[in-house]
Design a protein around this motif. Structure first.
Motif, PDB file in Angstrom:
ATOM      1  N   ALA A   1       9.631   1.288 -14.316  1.00  0.00           N
ATOM      2  CA  ALA A   1       9.119  -0.038 -14.671  1.00  0.00           C
ATOM      3  C   ALA A   1       9.104  -0.989 -13.475  1.00  0.00           C
ATOM      4  O   ALA A   1       8.327  -1.949 -13.448  1.00  0.00           O
ATOM      5  N   CYS A   2       9.932  -0.716 -12.480  1.00  0.00           N
ATOM      6  CA  CYS A   2      10.009  -1.578 -11.291  1.00  0.00           C
ATOM      7  C   CYS A   2       9.093  -1.132 -10.156  1.00  0.00           C
ATOM      8  O   CYS A   2       8.910  -1.870  -9.183  1.00  0.00           O
ATOM      9  N   CYS A   3       8.561   0.067 -10.243  1.00  0.00           N
ATOM     10  CA  CYS A   3       7.739   0.626  -9.157  1.00  0.00           C
ATOM     11  C   CYS A   3       6.310   0.103  -9.213  1.00  0.00           C
ATOM     12  O   CYS A   3       5.731  -0.015 -10.286  1.00  0.00           O
ATOM     13  N   HIS A   4       5.765  -0.164  -8.056  1.00  0.00           N
ATOM     14  CA  HIS A   4       4.392  -0.641  -7.926  1.00  0.00           C
ATOM     15  C   HIS A   4       3.611   0.352  -7.073  1.00  0.00           C
ATOM     16  O   HIS A   4       3.900   0.495  -5.876  1.00  0.00           O
ATOM     17  N   LYS A   5       2.649   1.029  -7.686  1.00  0.00           N
ATOM     18  CA  LYS A   5       1.817   1.988  -6.961  1.00  0.00           C
ATOM     19  C   LYS A   5       0.760   1.217  -6.171  1.00  0.00           C
ATOM     20  O   LYS A   5       0.084   0.350  -6.725  1.00  0.00           O
ATOM     21  N   GLU A   6       0.638   1.540  -4.872  1.00  0.00           N
ATOM     22  CA  GLU A   6      -0.332   0.851  -4.025  1.00  0.00           C
ATOM     23  C   GLU A   6      -1.084   1.845  -3.149  1.00  0.00           C
ATOM     24  O   GLU A   6      -0.465   2.583  -2.384  1.00  0.00           O
ATOM     25  N   PRO A   7      -2.410   1.837  -3.222  1.00  0.00           N
ATOM     26  CA  PRO A   7      -3.175   2.607  -2.242  1.00  0.00           C
ATOM     27  C   PRO A   7      -3.162   1.844  -0.913  1.00  0.00           C
ATOM     28  O   PRO A   7      -3.170   0.606  -0.899  1.00  0.00           O
ATOM     29  N   VAL A   8      -3.112   2.572   0.195  1.00  0.00           N
ATOM     30  CA  VAL A   8      -3.086   1.953   1.518  1.00  0.00           C
ATOM     31  C   VAL A   8      -4.160   2.625   2.371  1.00  0.00           C
ATOM     32  O   VAL A   8      -4.064   3.822   2.652  1.00  0.00           O
ATOM     33  N   PRO A   9      -5.169   1.873   2.792  1.00  0.00           N
ATOM     34  CA  PRO A   9      -6.209   2.468   3.639  1.00  0.00           C
ATOM     35  C   PRO A   9      -5.655   2.869   5.010  1.00  0.00           C
ATOM     36  O   PRO A   9      -4.607   2.388   5.444  1.00  0.00           O
ATOM     37  N   LYS A  10      -6.381   3.714   5.694  1.00  0.00           N
ATOM     38  CA  LYS A  10      -6.034   4.126   7.063  1.00  0.00           C
ATOM     39  C   LYS A  10      -5.990   2.895   7.969  1.00  0.00           C
ATOM     40  O   LYS A  10      -6.794   1.974   7.828  1.00  0.00           O
ATOM     41  N   LYS A  11      -4.990   2.883   8.862  1.00  0.00           N
ATOM     42  CA  LYS A  11      -4.786   1.814   9.850  1.00  0.00           C
ATOM     43  C   LYS A  11      -4.432   0.469   9.210  1.00  0.00           C
ATOM     44  O   LYS A  11      -4.661  -0.582   9.793  1.00  0.00           O
ATOM     45  N   GLU A  12      -3.876   0.513   8.025  1.00  0.00           N
ATOM     46  CA  GLU A  12      -3.434  -0.704   7.334  1.00  0.00           C
ATOM     47  C   GLU A  12      -1.943  -0.905   7.614  1.00  0.00           C
ATOM     48  O   GLU A  12      -1.151   0.038   7.587  1.00  0.00           O
ATOM     49  N   PHE A  13      -1.556  -2.141   7.858  1.00  0.00           N
ATOM     50  CA  PHE A  13      -0.143  -2.469   8.042  1.00  0.00           C
ATOM     51  C   PHE A  13       0.477  -2.777   6.693  1.00  0.00           C
ATOM     52  O   PHE A  13      -0.054  -3.585   5.935  1.00  0.00           O
ATOM     53  N   ILE A  14       1.616  -2.151   6.418  1.00  0.00           N
ATOM     54  CA  ILE A  14       2.380  -2.543   5.236  1.00  0.00           C
ATOM     55  C   ILE A  14       3.536  -3.452   5.646  1.00  0.00           C
ATOM     56  O   ILE A  14       4.197  -4.035   4.794  1.00  0.00           O
ATOM     57  N   LEU A  15       3.731  -3.580   6.969  1.00  0.00           N
ATOM     58  CA  LEU A  15       4.697  -4.531   7.512  1.00  0.00           C
ATOM     59  C   LEU A  15       4.271  -4.849   8.938  1.00  0.00           C
ATOM     60  O   LEU A  15       3.929  -3.949   9.703  1.00  0.00           O
ATOM     61  N   ARG A  16       4.311  -6.138   9.259  1.00  0.00           N
ATOM     62  CA  ARG A  16       3.999  -6.576  10.618  1.00  0.00           C
ATOM     63  C   ARG A  16       5.247  -7.205  11.238  1.00  0.00           C
ATOM     64  O   ARG A  16       6.104  -7.738  10.524  1.00  0.00           O
ATOM     65  N   GLN A  17       5.284  -7.166  12.544  1.00  0.00           N
ATOM     66  CA  GLN A  17       6.346  -7.838  13.267  1.00  0.00           C
ATOM     67  C   GLN A  17       6.377  -9.302  12.842  1.00  0.00           C
ATOM     68  O   GLN A  17       5.336  -9.936  12.695  1.00  0.00           O
ATOM     69  N   GLY A  18       7.566  -9.826  12.590  1.00  0.00           N
ATOM     70  CA  GLY A  18       7.721 -11.215  12.181  1.00  0.00           C
ATOM     71  C   GLY A  18       7.800 -11.416  10.680  1.00  0.00           C
ATOM     72  O   GLY A  18       8.220 -12.478  10.218  1.00  0.00           O
ATOM     73  N   GLU A  19       7.399 -10.409   9.898  1.00  0.00           N
ATOM     74  CA  GLU A  19       7.497 -10.503   8.438  1.00  0.00           C
ATOM     75  C   GLU A  19       8.854  -9.969   7.985  1.00  0.00           C
ATOM     76  O   GLU A  19       9.426  -9.080   8.620  1.00  0.00           O
ATOM     77  N   VAL A  20       9.340 -10.493   6.885  1.00  0.00           N
ATOM     78  CA  VAL A  20      10.580  -9.979   6.293  1.00  0.00           C
ATOM     79  C   VAL A  20      10.204  -8.823   5.364  1.00  0.00           C
ATOM     80  O   VAL A  20       9.300  -8.944   4.545  1.00  0.00           O
TER      81      VAL A  20
END
Length: 187
Positions: A24-43
């Motif tokens: 119930a807590c999981c979120h399924k997410e498609p991620v395209p090629k070369k996509e950032f799921i985290l960037r420098q400076g983000e928490v």
């Protein structure tokens, strides 16, 4: 989701109620090629399980990328230091091919810890396993030659060598691409 349950079962089997609360807590997410799921400076406020795809974990110093890890299907990917401390990340997490991840956010995970003692135990087991992986990588950099690190990489995950650009592999091994070419030519 079966992949995640199998992964958890390596450490601790969850009952159906515990598993249902996790799902119930999981979120399924498609991620395209070369996509950032985290960037420098983000928490980083999540932990993600990789269902499909490959991710690289890297930082940039003086304009040069330094790859410190690769993550594959069946792995968890996060910036655990940022996740634990709530500090901005010094790293990027980028997909190298189309991917699918299952995210659980920190607040949801903490609620699971409060609700189910087994989740606290499971989290500890997974964190201990992660520590051993990171410690092994550090030991390899302190004690092994680049050629030995490359051989270990081949033995551990030959798929990595087929799907990751050579310059990223070289960065991960702490060597220049030309050095990696010479090492490969000798094998």
């Amino acid at each position: 989701m079966d992949q995640i349950r199998s992964y958890f079962n390596r450490f601790l089997a969850l009952n159906d109620s515990e598993w249902a609360d996790f799902v119930a807590c999981c979120h399924k997410e498609p991620v395209p090629k070369k996509e950032f799921i985290l960037r420098q400076g983000e928490v980083c406020d999540y932990i993600a399980f990789i269902g499909e795809g490959i991710f690289r974990f890297y930082y940039v110093q003086e304009g040069e990328e330094h790859v410190t890890a690769f993550f594959f299907p069946g792995d968890f990917v996060t910036n655990y230091r940022s996740f634990l401390r709530g500090n901005p990340s010094e790293h990027y997490i980028e997909s190298l091919k189309p991917s699918v991840i299952y995210k659980i956010y920190k607040n949801d995970l903490l609620a699971l810890y409060d609700r189910h003692k087994n989740f606290e135990r499971l989290g500890r087991f997974i964190a201990e396993n992660l520590y051993l992986t990171v410690a092994g990588r550090l030991d390899s950099f302190l004690h092994d030659s680049p050629e030995n690190r490359y051989q270990e990489l081949v033995q551990r995950n030959s798929k990595l060598l087929q799907e990751v650009p050579q310059y990223m592999l070289a960065s991960y091994l702490g060597i220049k691409p030309e050095t990696l070419s010479r090492i490969r030519a000798r094998k």
